[in-house]
Design a protein around this motif. Structure first.
Motif, PDB file in Angstrom:
ATOM      1  N   ARG A  43       0.828  -1.217   0.000  1.00 52.91           N
ATOM      2  CA  ARG A  43       0.000   0.000   0.000  1.00 52.91           C
ATOM      3  C   ARG A  43       0.858   1.262   0.000  1.00 52.91           C
ATOM      4  O   ARG A  43       0.484   2.273  -0.597  1.00 52.91           O
ATOM      5  N   GLU A  44       2.000   1.191   0.662  1.00 55.85           N
ATOM      6  CA  GLU A  44       2.898   2.344   0.711  1.00 55.85           C
ATOM      7  C   GLU A  44       3.576   2.604  -0.628  1.00 55.85           C
ATOM      8  O   GLU A  44       3.888   3.738  -0.971  1.00 55.85           O
ATOM      9  N   GLU A  45       3.805   1.544  -1.395  1.00 52.53           N
ATOM     10  CA  GLU A  45       4.625   1.650  -2.602  1.00 52.53           C
ATOM     11  C   GLU A  45       3.820   1.659  -3.902  1.00 52.53           C
ATOM     12  O   GLU A  45       4.401   1.768  -4.987  1.00 52.53           O
ATOM     13  N   SER A  46       2.487   1.538  -3.829  1.00 55.97           N
ATOM     14  CA  SER A  46       1.661   1.525  -5.035  1.00 55.97           C
ATOM     15  C   SER A  46       0.238   1.919  -4.675  1.00 55.97           C
ATOM     16  O   SER A  46      -0.074   2.152  -3.503  1.00 55.97           O
ATOM     17  N   ARG A  47      -0.612   1.984  -5.679  1.00 56.90           N
ATOM     18  CA  ARG A  47      -2.048   2.207  -5.451  1.00 56.90           C
ATOM     19  C   ARG A  47      -2.707   0.827  -5.432  1.00 56.90           C
ATOM     20  O   ARG A  47      -3.250   0.364  -6.433  1.00 56.90           O
ATOM     21  N   LEU A  48      -2.625   0.159  -4.307  1.00 58.69           N
ATOM     22  CA  LEU A  48      -3.135  -1.208  -4.216  1.00 58.69           C
ATOM     23  C   LEU A  48      -4.661  -1.204  -4.265  1.00 58.69           C
ATOM     24  O   LEU A  48      -5.324  -0.588  -3.428  1.00 58.69           O
ATOM     25  N   ILE A  49      -5.211  -1.900  -5.242  1.00 60.07           N
ATOM     26  CA  ILE A  49      -6.656  -1.989  -5.418  1.00 60.07           C
ATOM     27  C   ILE A  49      -7.247  -3.123  -4.582  1.00 60.07           C
ATOM     28  O   ILE A  49      -8.250  -2.961  -3.896  1.00 60.07           O
ATOM     29  N   ARG A  50      -6.581  -4.278  -4.615  1.00 59.13           N
ATOM     30  CA  ARG A  50      -7.119  -5.448  -3.926  1.00 59.13           C
ATOM     31  C   ARG A  50      -6.016  -6.464  -3.697  1.00 59.13           C
ATOM     32  O   ARG A  50      -5.091  -6.563  -4.500  1.00 59.13           O
ATOM     33  N   ALA A  51      -6.128  -7.209  -2.596  1.00 55.28           N
ATOM     34  CA  ALA A  51      -5.211  -8.321  -2.321  1.00 55.28           C
ATOM     35  C   ALA A  51      -6.053  -9.575  -2.126  1.00 55.28           C
ATOM     36  O   ALA A  51      -6.872  -9.640  -1.199  1.00 55.28           O
ATOM     37  N   TYR A  52      -5.891 -10.542  -3.004  1.00 57.28           N
ATOM     38  CA  TYR A  52      -6.680 -11.773  -2.981  1.00 57.28           C
ATOM     39  C   TYR A  52      -5.843 -12.923  -2.417  1.00 57.28           C
ATOM     40  O   TYR A  52      -4.649 -13.041  -2.714  1.00 57.28           O
ATOM     41  N   TYR A  53      -6.494 -13.785  -1.651  1.00 58.83           N
ATOM     42  CA  TYR A  53      -5.859 -14.997  -1.141  1.00 58.83           C
ATOM     43  C   TYR A  53      -6.772 -16.164  -1.480  1.00 58.83           C
ATOM     44  O   TYR A  53      -7.955 -16.153  -1.131  1.00 58.83           O
ATOM     45  N   TYR A  54      -6.213 -17.175  -2.145  1.00 60.37           N
ATOM     46  CA  TYR A  54      -6.981 -18.323  -2.628  1.00 60.37           C
ATOM     47  C   TYR A  54      -6.546 -19.596  -1.909  1.00 60.37           C
ATOM     48  O   TYR A  54      -5.347 -19.877  -1.818  1.00 60.37           O
ATOM     49  N   THR A  55      -7.522 -20.356  -1.419  1.00 59.88           N
ATOM     50  CA  THR A  55      -7.178 -21.630  -0.789  1.00 59.88           C
ATOM     51  C   THR A  55      -8.369 -22.570  -0.761  1.00 59.88           C
ATOM     52  O   THR A  55      -9.524 -22.136  -0.718  1.00 59.88           O
ATOM     53  N   SER A  56      -8.088 -23.857  -0.811  1.00 59.19           N
ATOM     54  CA  SER A  56      -9.090 -24.883  -0.507  1.00 59.19           C
ATOM     55  C   SER A  56      -8.993 -25.179   0.977  1.00 59.19           C
ATOM     56  O   SER A  56      -7.930 -25.059   1.581  1.00 59.19           O
ATOM     57  N   MET A  57     -10.101 -25.562   1.572  1.00 68.57           N
ATOM     58  CA  MET A  57     -10.077 -25.858   2.997  1.00 68.57           C
ATOM     59  C   MET A  57     -11.100 -26.919   3.342  1.00 68.57           C
ATOM     60  O   MET A  57     -12.051 -27.159   2.594  1.00 68.57           O
ATOM     61  N   GLN A  58     -10.856 -27.572   4.463  1.00 64.67           N
ATOM     62  CA  GLN A  58     -11.778 -28.586   4.938  1.00 64.67           C
ATOM     63  C   GLN A  58     -13.088 -27.927   5.341  1.00 64.67           C
ATOM     64  O   GLN A  58     -13.116 -26.797   5.814  1.00 64.67           O
ATOM     65  N   GLU A  59     -14.176 -28.662   5.160  1.00 67.82           N
ATOM     66  CA  GLU A  59     -15.483 -28.161   5.559  1.00 67.82           C
ATOM     67  C   GLU A  59     -15.624 -28.230   7.076  1.00 67.82           C
ATOM     68  O   GLU A  59     -15.273 -29.229   7.696  1.00 67.82           O
ATOM     69  N   ASP A  60     -16.122 -27.133   7.672  1.00 64.29           N
ATOM     70  CA  ASP A  60     -16.414 -27.131   9.111  1.00 64.29           C
ATOM     71  C   ASP A  60     -17.778 -27.786   9.315  1.00 64.29           C
ATOM     72  O   ASP A  60     -18.807 -27.186   9.045  1.00 64.29           O
ATOM     73  N   ARG A  61     -17.769 -29.010   9.748  1.00 61.99           N
ATOM     74  CA  ARG A  61     -19.047 -29.656  10.015  1.00 61.99           C
ATOM     75  C   ARG A  61     -18.957 -30.375  11.352  1.00 61.99           C
ATOM     76  O   ARG A  61     -17.933 -30.943  11.700  1.00 61.99           O
TER      77      ARG A  61
END
Length: 200
Positions: A43-61
């Motif tokens: 954010r300090e070094e650019s005009r950051l629009i969005r930061a995405y994080y992608y992951t698969s995860m176990q279902e909470d059941r």
């Protein structure tokens, strides 16, 4: 010295993190990622629009607790856009519970869809399957910085994807800025899940 992540201060930028791949890469280099510092510095070094994080995860059941839940919740409340998919559970030939899941398609589609609003993309992965997505966003005039490593044996970054990127930054060189302070990472349930997910 390269600008931070290959970005200029006027760049409309977005971060795309392949969660399982980045976790495994950092672990193999012997440190954990400080996601707060990563976001703050970008954010300090650019005009950051969005930061995405992608992951698969176990279902909470029932009472079956997902080991990724604390990380996912923290990122969600601290400036990251989370894209998650429920991993499919199965039992291998040895009777061990394993999980299969991938968010590669979601990440690639989001990169291409957002490209018209960006000047630069920072992609945290070494997965060569993203080569075509990188080519597509570059065709829209977006520069792509790839962050992975070639300092492990074998290297975590595909040679094809390194050649395609406008900038390649070795994750090992960022440890002083986004490495979490403290002891080296320990084996955790979270790591076990990532490892199982990453086999596919």
């Amino acid at each position: 010295m390269h600008p931070w992540l290959g970005l200029d201060e006027d760049d409309r930028a977005a971060i795309f993190i392949d969660g399982a791949n980045l976790y495994k890469t950092a672990r193999n280099l012997g440190f954990d990622i400080d996601y707060k510092s990563l976001l703050k510095k970008t954010r300090e070094e650019s005009r950051l629009i969005r930061a995405y994080y992608y992951t698969s995860m176990q279902e909470d059941r029932d009472q079956d607790y997902s080991p990724l839940r604390p990380l996912v919740d923290w990122l969600d409340y601290n400036g990251y856009t989370m894209v998650t998919k429920i991993a499919r559970e199965y039992t291998d030939a040895q009777g061990k519970k394993r999980y299969k899941g991938s968010v590669d398609i979601e990440l690639a589609v989001d990169m291409v869809m957002l490209a018209d609003k960006l000047d630069a993309i920072v992609l945290f992965t070494g997965n060569g399957d993203f080569r075509r997505a990188i080519e597509a966003v570059q065709g829209k005039g977006v520069k792509v910085t790839l962050v992975s490593t070639v300092k492990t044996t074998p290297p975590m970054a595909s040679d094809d994807i390194r050649r395609m990127a406008d900038h390649f930054i070795d994750l090992a060189d960022l440890q002083g800025v986004i490495g979490r302070k403290g002891a080296p990472p320990r084996k955790t349930n979270e790591e076990e899940f990532f490892a199982e997910e990453d086999e596919f």
